[in-house]
Design an enzyme around this catalytic site. Sequence first.
Site, PDB file in Angstrom:
ATOM      1  CE  LYS A 177       2.616 -18.150  -1.185  1.00 11.32           C
ATOM      2  NZ  LYS A 177       1.838 -19.390  -1.053  1.00 11.32           N
TER       3      LYS A 177
ATOM      4  CG  ASP B  50      -7.713  -4.650   2.501  1.00 16.14           C
ATOM      5  OD1 ASP B  50      -8.839  -4.698   3.036  1.00 16.14           O
ATOM      6  OD2 ASP B  50      -7.475  -3.975   1.491  1.00 16.14           O
TER       7      ASP B  50
ATOM      8  CE1 TYR C 179      -2.753  -3.289   0.838  1.00 13.96           C
ATOM      9  CE2 TYR C 179      -4.384  -1.543   0.914  1.00 13.96           C
ATOM     10  CZ  TYR C 179      -4.070  -2.872   0.810  1.00 13.96           C
ATOM     11  OH  TYR C 179      -5.073  -3.804   0.668  1.00 13.96           O
TER      12      TYR C 179
ATOM     13  CG  ASP D  80      -0.911 -20.596   0.612  1.00 16.41           C
ATOM     14  OD1 ASP D  80      -0.233 -20.210   1.587  1.00 16.41           O
ATOM     15  OD2 ASP D  80      -0.404 -21.217  -0.329  1.00 16.41           O
TER      16      ASP D  80
END
Length: 337
Positions: A174, A231, A127, A207
């Site tokens: 991740k 988010d 962001y 995930d």
Amino acid sequence: MSSREHEVVLIPGDGIGPEVTEAAVQVVEAAGVKIAWERVEAGADVFQKYGTPLPDPVLNAVRTAGSALKGPIGTPVGGGFKSANVLLRQSLDLYACVRPVRTIPGLPVPFAGVDLVIVRENTEGLYSGLEHRVAPGVVESLKVVTERASLRIARYAFELARREGRKRVSAVHKANIMKLSDGLFLECAQRVARDFPEIDYDEIIIDNCAMQLVTRPQQFQVLLLDNLYGDILSDLCAGLVGGLGVVPGSNVGADCAVFEAVHGSAPDIAGQGVANPIAVILSAAQLLRHLGEDDAARRIEAGVHATLAEPALRTADLGGSAGTADIARAIAERACP
Ligand code: ATP
């Protein structure tokens, strides 16, 4: 109840924002807390007038008052102005986005016993707004991760866990793919975890976390996430406990805090009087806690639970047919001192 009058900025926002924030103001008043609301405009209409969705006087008002209740502000997709929500969080350095996700008793939802808190880094990651076209057909979007921001959000998550008696913090990442950026985020979380030996710390790949959340969400207590993951999983978690209409949130910095629902401006239902005001009403309850008005906050939360226990007092998103004003009135009646 304190007799002190608090000064708080009110940003009604776009779409359903004005309807749901007015509902929250009504409930806070009924709960007996005196607030001098300073109403300021931000969002799409303001952009037309001033060329920015977030003029300086809005930022200065929040800086001076120290807290704000904010409605959602829409963000154009693909082009147009930069998100006012992101600008506000970055300009005021509201580095921690905190979203408690709890099963509400009496509301038929997919999962019982969910009680977790999302702690999302609010100022950097993907962001940062650093995107550029490298060549025709090729763009780069930069994910910025700093040691400073990662350490302070991790510390916020562990301190929240300690304060609320939560026993486990899970960092979501991740780092198997983004070895440097998510790797640094994890390394900082590990360093902070050493200062909190009574709290279990673990790491989970995003995930797998998404899958675990939709099968056994009760296992999580505090999720520590970067900006984008936070988010996305916020909306997923809202879905576990009744949807976007019931999950509150806050954006907290060292000097000020802005309270707002997880949901957006919902232009599809704006102006119809059917939006669920509960997420903003619960955000207002968090604001009251921040102001030291714990008793009123508790009464508002109990009022929300008592209201939702009656099927006739639910909005369309929860399978009912009540309107925004009906819900506000019902909660206000139940939140009186
Ligand atoms: P934005 O661009 O501001 O994020 P959006 O429509 O893309 O707006 P949301 O506003 O979060 O995203 O809405 C997603 C869906 O959830 C919409 O169908 C909307 O009507 C619904 N929704 C969101 N908030 C509420 C609410 N408070 N009450 C009822 N429905 C809601």
